[in-house]
Design an enzyme around this catalytic site. Structure first.
Site, PDB file in Angstrom:
ATOM      1  N   LYS A 216       0.828  -1.217   0.000  1.00 53.47           N
ATOM      2  CA  LYS A 216       0.000   0.000   0.000  1.00 53.47           C
ATOM      3  C   LYS A 216       0.854   1.254   0.000  1.00 53.47           C
ATOM      4  O   LYS A 216       0.596   2.171  -0.765  1.00 53.47           O
ATOM      5  CB  LYS A 216      -0.906   0.028   1.239  1.00 53.47           C
ATOM      6  CG  LYS A 216      -2.169  -0.752   1.126  1.00 53.47           C
ATOM      7  CD  LYS A 216      -3.191  -0.332   2.169  1.00 53.47           C
ATOM      8  CE  LYS A 216      -2.627  -0.129   3.542  1.00 53.47           C
ATOM      9  NZ  LYS A 216      -2.168  -1.348   4.210  1.00 53.47           N
ATOM     10  N   THR A 218       3.959   1.570  -0.938  1.00 49.64           N
ATOM     11  CA  THR A 218       4.667   1.647  -2.207  1.00 49.64           C
ATOM     12  C   THR A 218       3.726   2.145  -3.301  1.00 49.64           C
ATOM     13  O   THR A 218       4.107   2.963  -4.144  1.00 49.64           O
ATOM     14  CB  THR A 218       5.242   0.261  -2.554  1.00 49.64           C
ATOM     15  OG1 THR A 218       6.011  -0.182  -1.431  1.00 49.64           O
ATOM     16  CG2 THR A 218       6.113   0.293  -3.775  1.00 49.64           C
ATOM     17  N   ARG A 240       2.131   7.978   6.689  1.00 50.34           N
ATOM     18  CA  ARG A 240       2.359   7.956   8.130  1.00 50.34           C
ATOM     19  C   ARG A 240       3.845   7.950   8.451  1.00 50.34           C
ATOM     20  O   ARG A 240       4.650   7.424   7.683  1.00 50.34           O
ATOM     21  CB  ARG A 240       1.715   6.687   8.725  1.00 50.34           C
ATOM     22  CG  ARG A 240       0.211   6.721   8.703  1.00 50.34           C
ATOM     23  CD  ARG A 240      -0.369   5.354   8.971  1.00 50.34           C
ATOM     24  NE  ARG A 240      -0.070   4.450   7.859  1.00 50.34           N
ATOM     25  CZ  ARG A 240      -0.225   3.139   7.906  1.00 50.34           C
ATOM     26  NH1 ARG A 240      -0.670   2.556   9.003  1.00 50.34           N
ATOM     27  NH2 ARG A 240       0.059   2.386   6.852  1.00 50.34           N
ATOM     28  N   LYS A 251      11.822  -5.425  11.453  1.00 51.18           N
ATOM     29  CA  LYS A 251      11.339  -4.927  10.185  1.00 51.18           C
ATOM     30  C   LYS A 251      12.346  -4.157   9.346  1.00 51.18           C
ATOM     31  O   LYS A 251      12.272  -4.168   8.119  1.00 51.18           O
ATOM     32  CB  LYS A 251      10.122  -4.031  10.469  1.00 51.18           C
ATOM     33  CG  LYS A 251       9.072  -4.021   9.378  1.00 51.18           C
ATOM     34  CD  LYS A 251       7.824  -3.315   9.893  1.00 51.18           C
ATOM     35  CE  LYS A 251       7.274  -2.328   8.909  1.00 51.18           C
ATOM     36  NZ  LYS A 251       7.907  -1.012   8.923  1.00 51.18           N
ATOM     37  N   ALA A 470      -2.907   0.984  14.069  1.00 51.45           N
ATOM     38  CA  ALA A 470      -4.071   0.726  13.220  1.00 51.45           C
ATOM     39  C   ALA A 470      -5.078  -0.214  13.883  1.00 51.45           C
ATOM     40  O   ALA A 470      -6.148  -0.437  13.333  1.00 51.45           O
ATOM     41  CB  ALA A 470      -3.622   0.163  11.878  1.00 51.45           C
ATOM     42  N   PHE A 501      -3.550  -1.070   7.206  1.00 52.36           N
ATOM     43  CA  PHE A 501      -4.158  -2.402   7.144  1.00 52.36           C
ATOM     44  C   PHE A 501      -5.065  -2.575   5.919  1.00 52.36           C
ATOM     45  O   PHE A 501      -4.960  -1.828   4.950  1.00 52.36           O
ATOM     46  CB  PHE A 501      -4.923  -2.711   8.428  1.00 52.36           C
ATOM     47  CG  PHE A 501      -4.044  -2.996   9.622  1.00 52.36           C
ATOM     48  CD1 PHE A 501      -2.663  -3.111   9.503  1.00 52.36           C
ATOM     49  CD2 PHE A 501      -4.603  -3.159  10.887  1.00 52.36           C
ATOM     50  CE1 PHE A 501      -1.858  -3.388  10.601  1.00 52.36           C
ATOM     51  CE2 PHE A 501      -3.795  -3.432  11.992  1.00 52.36           C
ATOM     52  CZ  PHE A 501      -2.431  -3.540  11.847  1.00 52.36           C
ATOM     53  N   PHE A 579       4.013  -8.691  -9.065  1.00 46.76           N
ATOM     54  CA  PHE A 579       5.306  -9.239  -8.635  1.00 46.76           C
ATOM     55  C   PHE A 579       5.881 -10.018  -9.817  1.00 46.76           C
ATOM     56  O   PHE A 579       5.138 -10.472 -10.691  1.00 46.76           O
ATOM     57  CB  PHE A 579       5.122 -10.165  -7.427  1.00 46.76           C
ATOM     58  CG  PHE A 579       4.910  -9.417  -6.139  1.00 46.76           C
ATOM     59  CD1 PHE A 579       3.856  -8.520  -5.998  1.00 46.76           C
ATOM     60  CD2 PHE A 579       5.747  -9.616  -5.064  1.00 46.76           C
ATOM     61  CE1 PHE A 579       3.653  -7.831  -4.817  1.00 46.76           C
ATOM     62  CE2 PHE A 579       5.558  -8.935  -3.879  1.00 46.76           C
ATOM     63  CZ  PHE A 579       4.509  -8.043  -3.749  1.00 46.76           C
ATOM     64  N   TRP A 608       6.976  -0.595  -8.284  1.00 43.79           N
ATOM     65  CA  TRP A 608       8.104  -1.046  -7.467  1.00 43.79           C
ATOM     66  C   TRP A 608       9.352  -1.197  -8.349  1.00 43.79           C
ATOM     67  O   TRP A 608      10.417  -0.739  -7.983  1.00 43.79           O
ATOM     68  CB  TRP A 608       7.752  -2.382  -6.787  1.00 43.79           C
ATOM     69  CG  TRP A 608       8.860  -2.893  -5.909  1.00 43.79           C
ATOM     70  CD1 TRP A 608       9.139  -2.496  -4.627  1.00 43.79           C
ATOM     71  CD2 TRP A 608       9.833  -3.890  -6.236  1.00 43.79           C
ATOM     72  NE1 TRP A 608      10.226  -3.170  -4.139  1.00 43.79           N
ATOM     73  CE2 TRP A 608      10.681  -4.036  -5.101  1.00 43.79           C
ATOM     74  CE3 TRP A 608      10.080  -4.667  -7.365  1.00 43.79           C
ATOM     75  CZ2 TRP A 608      11.746  -4.932  -5.065  1.00 43.79           C
ATOM     76  CZ3 TRP A 608      11.151  -5.558  -7.340  1.00 43.79           C
ATOM     77  CH2 TRP A 608      11.975  -5.688  -6.194  1.00 43.79           C
TER      78      TRP A 608
END
Lengths: 755, 755
Positions: A216, A218, A240, A251, A470, A501, A579, A608
């Site tokens: 999302k 990206t 955000r 992460k 979220a 989310f 992808f 991407w």
């Protein structure tokens, strides 16, 4: 007459070689339009801003301002004269005059002058208001295979942020630089641009995701790069701010990914401009105030407490304004400390907090699992007043939710004062205002409220502002950033904002909470889907197996989220985030089914791997959808009982048969209804990995009852949050946290290993 | 020859009206000095900086650079060409050439050109190096009685910080603005100015204070205002950043006081540029890493731990550079993960931390007394691994001490890696490098290391940087700020820096710790005294009673501190900070006695009420003292045993008969000697309210034995700190914290009630 005087004045002052041309110019314009060059500027504020615009426009060499005499009291001539930049006055062209003119109606005039002649003031100002930006985009040098995020981020030279600020029409006095790549934007801009029409408002959401996420962020960045650098539209992305805790945990950093990123990603992922740190400081001041107050009340008499709370200063005792507010809340209309009765003193001085009712937690922006449950107050100095408590991650603080939902400094002050931290033994909600700390919170948050300007890899503008959780909060970036961006892009421009989310959570909260408070109405929903997630929802054994008929149930999951978006009456564009493992047939299948299910359009995108160029089709679909008929509506009325509001969300969005309020939740419904908080919107704290409350139920679960374990209130932020299951509110560090790879090269000052 | 070619080149390019004058100019200069305009610039770095200087000098319209051919590999001609600002090239005057010239010796030339002709390059660069600043001072409008600090702070309009940066010779690429009133200065300036001689170095300390403080900060700022705005010297003040905790507790803000302040005081007292927040984040990442590691080691086999610490990524396993460092420390010279023996795996993967030995605490910049002693890890997810722990206030973190004592990014990286957080069950010190977190700490601190530029009320420059605790740490502002300031002021200028607490603590640590690490040698000690403090030390009943003979014992206290300063061989100027209650006779008496006791001079000052004008006499005394003979020496050698070093401080500075090491302290002496930390300097953690260890013993206590309860080590910062008594390391909130008065006016955005 007025006009002639002004023209004479201008001509007199002009340099010889410009003078003749100017005269002709003005005469000609006057012929065409008798109102030329007359612009009424009713307030000093507006004049000052117009002057700043002149100052910053290199094509304008001077200006003439005529103020009517009767405005002199209100409008400070000296201030206005001083506001003109010295270089605008070198030709002797500029003049600021005040005095009654023959035609009062045309009293206040404002004429910018260029070497080529006078400009029509209105046209000049308009050119600063809604036109197309003149942005220098940054060309991408696409590599295959796509390098790591940090390598891409570092290979692109960021423009200096003050150039970008100028390009998007920000004035220098509205921008506070934080180094060369970040800036804060002052809220005064809202007033300056209040009459400018908003741009189109696009929200990016996703289907129910895999634990890896479906891109999302990206897509939000890629779409903005496409609409800006490729479609040459004014476009802002609003995202955000990430929590710093996970950056050093599992992460790593994130600022989009591949060729769709916010840069520099180190700055985005680390302290940024300190907003989250400010929240940590503010949140923990409240926590310290709660326990200190409980302690002081437990160890002092009413009299002693009162004498300390309202001390003799010099010869007099005085309530502070915050204390007056508390008196008013208690119904005591006295302002003289000596006039209070003993009972009033007791009520005023004792918050009488029930320690077991404290809902306010301490926070840190660190993945520190050992703080999930702690006992505090064990030093002898606290005389045995120990208490069980916990730390949450900072982004879970209600203050973060307040920051995201506030609309002005004044509104933030009020929200920060309304936050309920505990219940008194008498059953009354205890607020930060009762603790006397609300003003200090506002002071601590005074800079955090200003949105942060950064840029994408292709040089388009991004606001990074607020990042509430979220689940226990609403997971959307700030209302203020969206509002300012909508003014800056102007009526032909676009603002792309992201909801956390999947659509069942982030988008539902975007509409029912964020849009309700902002008053903004989105034009388009972009729903991001991936083949990977659809396969998972269909129970596909591995990601590499092709999308089969058996996955249609999964596509149903995507369709259900289209339906969810359509509940709100807004056109939906499905973005299928491709992808390299996806086949054409798979991608086509999803697009076809999405359109059949009522999506306005469904397009593949490859931002991407290709940056904005890979999302132009998406951008065009969004642009088309933004002109389609829209009929926005909320899902529920605020006046409905709490349980009914929860039921509507559970049934319409999640597809539940019904809800079940467990005992604690029932108790809270009664309590909040009694305390007057029943009319707040609902912010569901539910897993994002399933439409139901059970993360492992994929696809479109049917026939389930949604259990509501408990309900909590974020009264300052402005929502109730029902808890469906248990929510971890501070992550931990794994055995090998990603900080093992993170280091700084002391020579180049480059950050290594952040992703 | 070379010169002629260059001149021809320049002349050819010049605009017509400048050309003739230039030619004459150069010819004339050539006559006067055959070396004219030839400047050898050996590195690309220096050339780039010289170009930046040209870019920012509006009198220079272009420049000619000739690089020798053999330097082409090292020096990037394109980079240099691009560095020239476009406006320096409009006249076609600029030329960057590379090629072997007839005389290699004169190969690299650099000629700035003005409309009035060529400049001598050396002279041009020198004019940017050491000259007198051209500063616009801010005039004070002194009021009587003196208004509150915030009223004064607000009544003075701060200059924009980028103007101030330019005024003191900072180049724009060395400055990172943080809004309009604060900026960070990049460390690259150290390299640019490395050949410039330092200015004079003045340290401000005080006599043993009353709990109210005697105005050291105010004197530091007042002295800088005097030497700058009144004596027209280049002068920088270097002060500590205050902790935000006390700002909302008892103390309110502080940035000096009266008419000697750093402005804006709100910005100074709140987040500033986020340095303390960065320390909170870094410190707590270490804490989280310690407990997570203990937990993961306790719940996993060697094999499982190793597989997670060195995971298979793709097809290979690799140690991160930080892990290689740990292997080296363990004496394992292998870099191939599969090559480790089982025993080596055990040693590598298990830090084997003894939980009871953890000395690293969590921190918050909040006065939260309930965190003084806590139990952590009580959530079921931590499987019963609970532990007693505590929070300190952020400024007590060792990372703050590291920030204050570091000399470069590389040095900070090393110090952050050396910090010892616990002892293993085998008795080895466990460092942040062992935890793998040292690189991440450096990344978190990469902006905090840059000093913060602000200004005084009279427009002179101030560095605000670092603020370590003055008992468990050394209580002095940063070495980097002092070093940069000393270069910026140049050889005729002054840097006034402040040491925390009284001379027995702050000054002793300034010399023995800060100067030892910085290599800097102070020229003058300013010792601040107040009649108020002297009366208290003499046991005077109230502050309003006159200074009597009975107070001579108290004056002795001041004299003892003069003696303490003289131990280090530096001239002492006593500044008697006058209060309105002081009589002339009292002030004269103190000055006379101080001079008799060996002070270089003793002068009254009234900068609180009068700003810099009230400290001119002090400034003149300091200037005179700075030329007096100075014979700096340390108090002790680092090679002495730990106990001897402590004894020397206790006897020479405090006047103790001897020291007594209690059992825990004896144990630590043995441990640290074994671990190799015995040669660190000593940082005494003693009350600042008495020369002895007992706060109530005023004046010059005699005949006491100083008890050493325990000793701790800050190995990264680089000192051992003996504990004399118990030190509170996180304050609490009183019944009525000062946040009751603090609020923000949402209309004007003014902060109210901060002082």
């Amino acid at each position: 007459m007025v006009l002639l005087t002004l023209i004479k004045l201008a001509v007199f002052c002009f340099l010889r070689q410009v003078r003749e041309r100017l005269k002709e110019d003005v005469e000609q314009m006057k012929l065409k339009n008798p109102n030329f060059s007359v612009l009424r500027l009713p307030t000093c504020f507006q004049i000052l801003h117009s002057i700043t615009e002149v100052n910053e426009n290199s094509s304008v060499h001077g200006l003439i301002v005529q103020l009517p005499l009767d405005s002199v009291h209100e409008i400070n001539t000296e201030k206005i004269t001083n506001a003109v930049a010295p270089e605008k006055d070198v030709d002797g062209l500029t003049s600021i005059n005040a005095g009654k003119l023959s035609r009062g109606d045309l009293g206040d005039c404002f004429i910018p002058c260029t070497p080529n002649g006078c400009m029509d003031a209105k046209r000049f100002l308009e050119s600063h208001q809604a036109g197309k930006w003149n942005i220098s985009y940054t060309a991408l040098n696409l590599q295959k295979p796509v390098p790591s995020d940090i390598v891409i981020s570092r290979s692109c030279a960021a423009k200096s942020i003050d150039s970008l600020a100028r390009e998007v029409g920000l004035l220098s006095d509205e921008v506070e630089l934080y180094g060369k790549t970040k800036a804060k934007v002052q809220l005064t801009i809202i007033k300056r641009l209040q009459s400018r029409p908003d741009g189109k408002y696009v929200v990016v959401t996703g289907i129910t995701p895999t634990p890896l996420g479906e891109g999302k962020s990206t897509t939000t960045i890629g779409l903005a790069q496409a609409m800006g650098a490729h479609m040459k539209l004014n476009v802002f992305a609003c995202v955000r701010q990430p929590s710093q805790g996970p950056t050093f945990g599992i992460k790593g950093g994130a600022a989009g990914g591949g060729y769709s990123q916010v840069i520099p990603m180190e700055e985005f992922n680390l302290h940024l401009t300190g907003d989250i740190h400010a929240i940590t400081a503010a949140n923990n001041l409240v926590a310290a105030a709660i326990d200190a107050r409980i302690f002081h009340e437990a160890t002092q008499s009413d009299k002693a407490l009162y004498n300390r709370l309202v001390p003799l200063s010099g010869r007099e005792r005085k309530f502070s304004p915050i204390q007056i507010n508390r008196l008013k809340k208690l119904g005591i209309e006295k302002t003289e400390p000596s006039a209070l009765t003993e009972e009033e003193i007791n009520h005023f001085a004792r918050l009488d907090i029930d320690p077991s009712s404290v809902t306010w937690q301490r926070v840190l922006d660190t993945n520190d699992r050992f703080l999930r449950k702690i006992t505090i107050g064990q030093s002898p100095t606290e005389k045995g007043y120990t208490r069980e408590a916990q730390f949450d991650i900072t982004v879970a603080s209600e203050i973060m939710a307040v920051l995201a939902l506030t609309s002005s400094l004044e509104d933030m002050r009020q929200r920060l004062a309304k936050m309920v931290v505990a219940t008194s033994r008498r059953g009354d909600p205890i607020t930060t205002e009762d603790l006397g700390v609300s003003g200090a919170l506002t002071v601590l948050m005074k800079d955090a409220i200003k949105p942060n300007l950064m840029q994408t890899l292709e040089g388009t503008p991004v606001f990074v502002h607020a990042g509430p959780f979220a689940n226990i909060a609403h997971g959307n970036s700030s209302i203020l950033a969206d509002k300012i961006a909508l003014k800056l892009v102007g009526p032909e421009g676009f603002v792309v904002t992201e909801a956390g989310f999947g659509a069942d959570i982030g988008m539902e909260k975007f509409f029912n909470i964020k849009c309700r408070y902002s008053g903004l109405r989105p034009h388009v929903v972009v729903l991001v889907a991936t083949i990977r997630a659809l396969k998972m929802h269909g129970g596909g054994p591995t990601v590499s197996s092709p999308l089969l008929n058996s996955h249609f149930v999964a596509i149903g999951c995507s369709l259900k989220q289209i339906e969810n978006a359509k509940h709100f009456g807004v056109p939906v564009v499905v973005a299928v985030n491709a992808f390299k493992t996806d086949t054409d047939a798979e991608l086509d299948l999803v697009c076809t089914m999405a359109k059949a299910a009522g999506a306005f359009d469904a397009v593949r995108c490859s931002h991407w791997a290709e940056g904005g160029a890979g999302a132009v089709a998406l951008g065009e679909a969004v642009q088309k959808a933004s002109s389609a008929p829209s009929n926005f509506k909320f899902l529920y009325d605020l006046d409905l009982p709490i349980a009914d509001k929860i039921r509507i969300i559970a049934q319409k969005i999640y597809g539940a048969d019904d809800i079940e309020l467990l005992a604690e939740a029932q108790h809270k419904v009664a309590l909040y209804t009694k305390q007057g908080f029943a009319n707040l919107p609902i912010c569901m704290a539910k897993t994002h990995l399933s439409l139901s409350h059970e993360a492992e139920k994929k696809g479109v679960p049917k026939g389930f009852i949604l259990p509501i374990r408990d309900i909590r209130a974020s009264v300052g932020a402005g929502f109730l949050f029902p808890l469906v299951g248990t929510m971890p509110t501070i992550p931990g560090l794994p055995t090998r946290p990603c900080f093992y790879d993170i280091d700084l090269d002391p020579e180049t000052e480059q950050v290594n290993g952040l992703f």
